[in-house]
Design an enzyme around this catalytic site. Structure first.
Site, PDB file in Angstrom:
ATOM      1  N   ARG A 165       0.804  -1.229   0.000  1.00 19.32           N
ATOM      2  CA  ARG A 165       0.000   0.000   0.000  1.00 19.32           C
ATOM      3  C   ARG A 165       0.832   1.271   0.000  1.00 19.32           C
ATOM      4  O   ARG A 165       0.333   2.338  -0.364  1.00 19.32           O
ATOM      5  CB  ARG A 165      -0.996  -0.035   1.164  1.00 19.32           C
ATOM      6  CG  ARG A 165      -2.155  -0.973   0.885  1.00 19.32           C
ATOM      7  CD  ARG A 165      -3.022  -1.145   2.085  1.00 19.32           C
ATOM      8  NE  ARG A 165      -2.705  -2.338   2.832  1.00 19.32           N
ATOM      9  CZ  ARG A 165      -3.015  -2.535   4.111  1.00 19.32           C
ATOM     10  NH1 ARG A 165      -3.630  -1.583   4.777  1.00 19.32           N
ATOM     11  NH2 ARG A 165      -2.706  -3.650   4.706  1.00 19.32           N
ATOM     12  N   GLU A 195       1.231  -6.616  12.762  1.00 20.78           N
ATOM     13  CA  GLU A 195       0.088  -6.699  13.672  1.00 20.78           C
ATOM     14  C   GLU A 195      -0.599  -8.051  13.510  1.00 20.78           C
ATOM     15  O   GLU A 195      -1.140  -8.600  14.446  1.00 20.78           O
ATOM     16  CB  GLU A 195      -0.895  -5.554  13.371  1.00 20.78           C
ATOM     17  CG  GLU A 195      -1.935  -5.345  14.457  1.00 20.78           C
ATOM     18  CD  GLU A 195      -3.028  -4.359  14.062  1.00 20.78           C
ATOM     19  OE1 GLU A 195      -3.029  -3.844  12.936  1.00 20.78           O
ATOM     20  OE2 GLU A 195      -3.905  -4.127  14.911  1.00 20.78           O
TER      21      GLU A 195
END
Ligand SMILES: O=P(O)(O)OC[C@H]1O[C@H](OP(=O)(O)OP(=O)(O)O)[C@H](O)[C@@H]1O
Ligand SMILES: Nc1ncnc2[nH]cnc12
Length: 250
Positions: free
Chosen positions: A137, A174
């Site tokens: 991204r 994460e």
């Protein structure tokens, strides 16, 4: 059945600064913290396809356009309204911040690039040689930002995607584990680089990218993202590298 997504607007904070290591940068205006207006968010349709219900951004004023901090604030609102949240994606317990609506809205996308470019122009007196973007991204924001600044873009990719000699490092996410690579000849020793990504969570990705570039003896000036998940304290992991984000979420 309709599943409503969480509505938790970001903290809108213009001129948010990195925690440490900002000595090389000029102070930027800090008009204070305001809360974004509650946005209607998004709903999941019958087949699980998400549709954005946010109203279109307000039409630009017909009279004189807003200037300075006011303009930056309205640009920031434009960006904030185009980020939506999906609970339990890609795993239970993760609240996923989705930038797809932002990419679909040319005004909001443009505003995000302009705000990042303004920040870099204000913060660095010395010339930045490259924007380095993080797979995947970071590739959406890095190249337009580099173009806007008139400089080059360097891709930092997930393992096995770059030809020729590379350096690599592994890191924790994460929600997983991954490895990043950069081509050995991407940066000359001493060249000044800013790292760009869409989002900072634990800081594992950004920190790995920083180490990678430093192993090539790059001068890493700053890390930059659109979104920051502050509760995960990623920016503490990055210190002393300066870090800046446009929108912060708890
Ligand atoms: O601060 P961190 O905990 O490291 O997390 C942030 C990173 O996680 C996401 O990328 P992801 O690895 O999911 O890959 P993608 O860009 O290919 O979707 C995001 O785009 C950041 O790169
Ligand atoms: N909560 C999150 N939303 C979107 N992208 C992420 N990357 C890591 N954590 C994320």
């Amino acid at each position: 059945m309709r599943l409503f997504l969480w509505l938790d607007p970001p903290i809108l904070q213009l001129g948010s600064r990195g925690l440490a290591g900002g000595a090389r940068r000029r102070p930027a205006p800090h008009p204070g913290q305001v809360r974004a207006p509650a946005s209607p968010g998004a709903v999941l349709g019958e087949r699980g396809v998400a549709s954005l219900l946010s109203p279109p951004p307000p039409a630009p004023a017909q009279s004189a356009p807003p200037r300075g901090a006011g303009m930056a604030e309205s640009q920031l609102q434009l960006v904030a309204r185009r980020v939506r949240s999906f609970p339990d994606f890609p795993k239970p317990g993760i609240l996923f911040r989705d930038i797809s609506p932002l990419l679909k809205d040319p005004d909001a996308f443009k505003a995000s690039i302009e705000l990042l470019a303004d920040h870099l122009r204000e913060s660095h007196e010395t010339k930045i040689d490259y924007i380095a973007g993080l797979d995947a991204r970071g590739f959406l924001f890095g190249p337009p930002l580099a173009q806007k600044l008139g400089i080059g873009f360097v891709p930092i990719r997930k393992r096995g995607k770059l030809p020729g000699p590379t350096v690599s490092t592994s890191y924790s996410l994460e929600y997983g584990q991954a490895e990043l690579e950069v081509q050995e000849d991407a940066i000359e020793p001493g060249q000044k680089v800013v790292i760009v990504d869409d989002l900072l969570a634990t800081g594992g990705t950004m920190s790995a990218a920083c180490k990678l570039l430093q192993s090539l003896k790059a001068d890493v000036l700053e890390g930059l993202t659109l979104l920051e998940l502050t509760s995960l304290k990623g920016r503490e992991k990055l210190a002393p590298m300066p870090f800046f984000s446009l929108l912060q979420y708890n």
